[in-house]
Design an enzyme around this catalytic site. Structure first.
Site, mmCIF file in Angstrom:
data_model
loop_
_atom_site.group_PDB
_atom_site.id
_atom_site.type_symbol
_atom_site.label_atom_id
_atom_site.label_comp_id
_atom_site.label_asym_id
_atom_site.label_seq_id
_atom_site.Cartn_x
_atom_site.Cartn_y
_atom_site.Cartn_z
ATOM 1 C CE LYS A 132 -2.234 -1.691 3.605
ATOM 2 N NZ LYS A 132 -3.191 -1.945 4.695
ATOM 3 C CG ASP A 181 -6.667 -3.747 8.445
ATOM 4 O OD1 ASP A 181 -6.203 -4.891 8.289
ATOM 5 O OD2 ASP A 181 -6.823 -2.954 7.493
HETATM 6 C C1 GLC Z 1 -3.087 -5.233 2.862
HETATM 7 C C2 GLC Z 1 -2.268 -5.768 4.055
HETATM 8 C C3 GLC Z 1 -3.183 -6.440 5.052
HETATM 9 C C4 GLC Z 1 -4.350 -5.516 5.431
HETATM 10 C C5 GLC Z 1 -5.087 -5.063 4.177
HETATM 11 C C6 GLC Z 1 -6.244 -4.132 4.470
HETATM 12 O O1 GLC Z 1 -3.571 -6.293 2.149
HETATM 13 O O2 GLC Z 1 -1.281 -6.687 3.604
HETATM 14 O O3 GLC Z 1 -2.469 -6.838 6.199
HETATM 15 O O4 GLC Z 1 -5.213 -6.202 6.285
HETATM 16 O O5 GLC Z 1 -4.171 -4.409 3.305
HETATM 17 O O6 GLC Z 1 -5.833 -2.973 5.116
#
Ligand code: GLC
Length: 461
Positions: free
Chosen positions: A159, A195
């Site tokens: 991200k 999360d």
């Molecule tokens: C990405 C991260 C993951 C998180 C998701 C949503 O996929 O790798 O850990 O839960 O984003 O935020």
């Protein structure tokens, strides 16, 4: 170009975004295999879907009490929460700090010093600096290898984060060190969680039938309560105690489904193009087809191609060829305007104008909205297939699913499309409900911190 010819070209270029129900069922089979691979001792290290143990083995039972700090790092913003839990009620104060782009890509020390500075400011503002050490739950929304609740080694950034020297390190320890370096705040990092886990905990606090959580925001992911007997890679006496709980929350990290070629039959040239321009090409392929970080860019790539082919904007590619300029929130805005359709498209025109696209006809606006719909519908259907895989796998007669994330919350039809498709894909004897969970990341982190404190107390008694 003749209108009929344009239509033909449009259909030809966009047709691969449609996935029929058989296609979705095939995805369910492949994803289930990937889940099994990720959970088995022999295959876990080579699996595309990581199926990470979270060491959370029970959902809240309502007896959680106390005052906690919670952090939420993992999207565009960093949030800090002060949570008081008294008699099943939560009182929450929070603040949001933007993580500047250069901090996301600085050194780990700089990133965690920035976080500690924000925590110190928040604590001062709320008169918390003088109190005894506050237990802190840290929602860190990246794939981490945990060997207990209070430590988590980052596997790989996603991200857009890229801070150096954090991968393979324990982020709880990095946070502790940054707080100690400041010397003016007294916090005790008692839990690190994803999360999805936080959302599950927060939703389960409200409704104890909640056993699955799904996030569709900047990234996408899901977690669920899995039977220990299906987690071959967990070791009795090391990863869990025998005879206590028979489940553990597993963070699937389903965003990396497809990284071993499982989705090659489905990915379009545009998905490939979007992936190639990212900082981690070849990784997180399911996430790149479904989440907020990439949906806007996928739409832009299609618009650019259609313009080059003479179908849109009088063939003028200026504006539309600028990478990253079509934001995911535009998809929601354009589709909302199209749904309310009164034949005029002032918002769509304004968005395209800001991007520098000048020559826009009414038909162009309709086609832009159609592409947005195709791509958001595909995302909703892919997430539906993945969610249905978990519901089917758990096989419970009724399960609640906590859902959060900007795409789920703000897109005009995403939640409905998701719900309709899940119902179509699962057996009729399995029932479920989707629960919108707002701020689950903060409330869930506080709850896990509370459970961690309770367990420690028991241990010391
Ligand atoms: C990405 C991260 C993951 C998180 C998701 C949503 O996929 O790798 O850990 O839960 O984003 O935020």
């Amino acid at each position: 170009m003749l209108l009929e010819k344009k239509k033909q070209k449009f259909d030809e270029i966009t047709k691969d975004f449609l996935i029929d129900t058989d296609g979705l069922r095939k995805i369910m089979v492949l994803l289930e295999q990937a889940f099994d691979k990720g959970l088995a001792m022999e295959t876990a290290s080579s699996a595309s879907v990581l199926m990470l143990p979270t060491y959370v083995q029970s959902i809240p039972d309502g007896t959680e009490q106390g005052e906690f700090l919670a952090l939420d790092l993992g999207g565009t913003n960093f949030r800090i929460f002060f949570v008081k839990i008294i008699n099943r009620e939560m009182k929450v104060k929070s603040t949001t700090c933007c993580v500047p782009n250069d901090v996301m890509k600085a050194t780990g020390e700089e990133l965690f010093d920035y976080i500690a500075k924000c925590i110190a400011e928040f604590m001062k503002e709320h008169g918390l600096t003088k109190s005894k050490s506050l237990p802190l739950g840290f929602t860190f929304s990246f794939a981490c290898k945990q060997d207990g609740l209070a430590s988590a080694r980052l596997i790989a950034w996603t991200k857009g984060f890229k801070a150096s020297g954090v991968e393979n390190e324990d982020v709880a320890e990095l946070l502790r060190s940054a707080c100690q370096r400041r010397g003016d705040i007294n916090v005790d990092v008692v839990a690190v969680l994803n999360d999805t886990t936080a959302t599950l905990m927060a939703s389960a606090f409200e409704r104890n039938s909640c056993q699955i959580a799904v996030i569709v925001g900047t990234g996408t992911n899901a977690c669920y309560m899995e039977k220990l007997e299906k987690c071959g890679k967990l070791r009795k006496g090391i990863d869990f105690e025998e005879g206590t709980f028979d489940e553990m929350c597993i963070n699937t990290e389903w965003g990396s489904f497809g990284d071993h070629g499982e989705l090659d039959w489905l990915r379009t040239d545009f998905d490939q193009q979007v992936d190639e321009a990212t900082i981690n090409p070849g990784h997180q392929l399911f996430l790149k087809m479904t989440s907020g970080m990439y949906l806007g860019e996928t739409v832009r790539a299609v618009l650019e191609r259609l313009t080059r082919e003479g179908v849109l904007f009088g063939g003028q590619t200026e504006g539309i060829s600028k990478h990253g300029l079509f934001l995911t929130k535009y998809i929601s805005e354009i589709e909302s305007e199209f749904i309310e359709n009164d034949g005029t498209f002032p918002k769509t025109l304004q968005i395209l104008k800001v991007m520098g696209v000048e020559e826009v006809s009414q038909l162009d606006c309709i086609r832009v909205a159609t592409i947005c719909t195709l791509i958001s519908t595909r995302a909703a259907h892919l997430i539906a297939a993945a969610t249905a895989t978990i519901i089917k796998r758990m096989g419970k007669p009724f399960v609640s699913i906590g859902v959060d994330g900007s795409v789920y919350r703000f897109h005009p039809t995403f939640s409905r499309l998701l719900d309709e498709k899940i119902s179509e894909l699962i057996d009729k004897n399995l029932k479920y409900e989707l629960l919108l969970s707002i701020d689950g990341s903060g409330r869930g982190a506080a709850l896990v911190a509370a459970v961690a404190m309770r367990m420690n107390k028991k241990f010391h008694c």
